[in-house]
Design a protein around this motif. Structure first.
Motif, PDB file in Angstrom:
ATOM      1  N   GLU A   9       0.842  -1.190   0.000  1.00  0.00           N
ATOM      2  CA  GLU A   9       0.000   0.000   0.000  1.00  0.00           C
ATOM      3  C   GLU A   9       0.875   1.236   0.000  1.00  0.00           C
ATOM      4  OE1 GLU A   9      -2.124  -0.835   3.622  1.00  0.00           O
ATOM      5  OE2 GLU A   9      -3.875  -1.479   2.486  1.00  0.00           O
ATOM      6  N   ARG A  10       0.443   2.225  -0.719  1.00  0.00           N
ATOM      7  CA  ARG A  10       1.133   3.510  -0.718  1.00  0.00           C
ATOM      8  C   ARG A  10       1.017   4.109   0.676  1.00  0.00           C
ATOM      9  NH1 ARG A  10      -1.329   8.672  -2.624  1.00  0.00           N
ATOM     10  NH2 ARG A  10       0.377  10.148  -2.683  1.00  0.00           N
ATOM     11  N   ARG A  11       2.107   4.647   1.193  1.00  0.00           N
ATOM     12  CA  ARG A  11       2.123   5.262   2.522  1.00  0.00           C
ATOM     13  C   ARG A  11       2.144   6.776   2.359  1.00  0.00           C
ATOM     14  NH1 ARG A  11       0.858   2.174   6.713  1.00  0.00           N
ATOM     15  NH2 ARG A  11       2.204   3.335   8.089  1.00  0.00           N
ATOM     16  N   LEU A  12       1.331   7.444   3.158  1.00  0.00           N
ATOM     17  CA  LEU A  12       1.266   8.903   3.174  1.00  0.00           C
ATOM     18  C   LEU A  12       1.949   9.411   4.425  1.00  0.00           C
ATOM     19  CD1 LEU A  12      -2.515   9.264   2.258  1.00  0.00           C
ATOM     20  CD2 LEU A  12      -0.564   9.325   0.695  1.00  0.00           C
ATOM     21  N   ARG A  13       2.569  10.557   4.322  1.00  0.00           N
ATOM     22  CA  ARG A  13       3.217  11.185   5.474  1.00  0.00           C
ATOM     23  C   ARG A  13       2.345  12.313   5.998  1.00  0.00           C
ATOM     24  NH1 ARG A  13       7.736  13.776   2.873  1.00  0.00           N
ATOM     25  NH2 ARG A  13       6.263  13.709   1.170  1.00  0.00           N
ATOM     26  N   GLY A  14       2.338  12.463   7.312  1.00  0.00           N
ATOM     27  CA  GLY A  14       1.619  13.556   7.934  1.00  0.00           C
ATOM     28  C   GLY A  14       2.421  14.100   9.097  1.00  0.00           C
ATOM     29  N   ARG A  15       2.126  15.347   9.456  1.00  0.00           N
ATOM     30  CA  ARG A  15       2.851  15.950  10.582  1.00  0.00           C
ATOM     31  C   ARG A  15       2.059  17.103  11.166  1.00  0.00           C
ATOM     32  NH1 ARG A  15       5.844  20.597  10.175  1.00  0.00           N
ATOM     33  NH2 ARG A  15       5.827  21.620   8.154  1.00  0.00           N
ATOM     34  N   ASP A  63       7.377   9.835  14.820  1.00  0.00           N
ATOM     35  CA  ASP A  63       8.139  10.767  15.655  1.00  0.00           C
ATOM     36  C   ASP A  63       7.177  11.453  16.615  1.00  0.00           C
ATOM     37  OD1 ASP A  63      10.854  10.637  14.710  1.00  0.00           O
ATOM     38  OD2 ASP A  63      10.231  11.738  12.925  1.00  0.00           O
ATOM     39  N   GLY A  64       7.611  11.626  17.853  1.00  0.00           N
ATOM     40  CA  GLY A  64       6.838  12.389  18.817  1.00  0.00           C
ATOM     41  C   GLY A  64       5.738  11.632  19.536  1.00  0.00           C
ATOM     42  N   ALA A  65       5.712  10.320  19.422  1.00  0.00           N
ATOM     43  CA  ALA A  65       4.642   9.535  20.066  1.00  0.00           C
ATOM     44  C   ALA A  65       4.621   9.747  21.572  1.00  0.00           C
ATOM     45  CB  ALA A  65       4.799   8.057  19.738  1.00  0.00           C
TER      46      ALA A  65
END
Length: 140
Positions: A9-15, A63-65
């Motif tokens: 599956e294509r992975r999307l990045r979010g922030r 990151d940041g969990a």
């Protein structure tokens, strides 16, 4: 293409706004909507929250969990960046799904909101001007 490549599956990045909290999510959303409920308006500071829903195990905080601000219960909450306060996603349906705040994605998802929900409690100063279906509460 190899068989493994066809199942990936294509992975999307979010922030978040400040960049401390980052996540990845599969571009395999089950649904998307614009929610006008008072809680979504308050958490976003906007007239509505555009979101997309997907199974919880398809989202990973990378990151940041450890510094996420969790508002709510274990299996039903909003996850915000602990530094800047950005709403990243909401855990819903007893922890089975997440509603990703579409404005936090860095990559374009393959889904677009196709309805407005909770328009019965929408902001009185906002007018919906598109032709998407509107529902007073959850859509059926």
């Amino acid at each position: 293409m190899t068989p493994a490549a066809t199942t990936m599956e294509r992975r999307l990045r979010g922030r978040c706004y400040c960049g401390q909290s980052r996540y990845e999510v599969a571009d395999a959303f089950r649904y998307a909507a614009n929610c006008h409920c008072s809680q979504c308006r308050r958490t976003t500071g906007s007239a509505f929250k555009p979101f997309a829903g997907i199974e919880r195990d398809k989202l990973s905080v990378i990151d940041g969990a450890e510094s996420l601000l969790i508002v709510g219960e274990v299996h039903n909450h909003d996850a915000h960046c602990g530094r800047c306060g950005s709403l990243l996603f909401s855990v819903v349906r007893d922890g089975a799904y997440v509603h990703v705040a579409l404005g936090t994605l860095e990559d374009a998802p393959g889904v677009r909101p196709d309805r407005h929900i909770f328009v019965g409690s929408k902001a009185p100063w906002f007018e919906i001007t598109d032709d998407l279906p509107q529902f007073g509460g959850h859509s059926s």
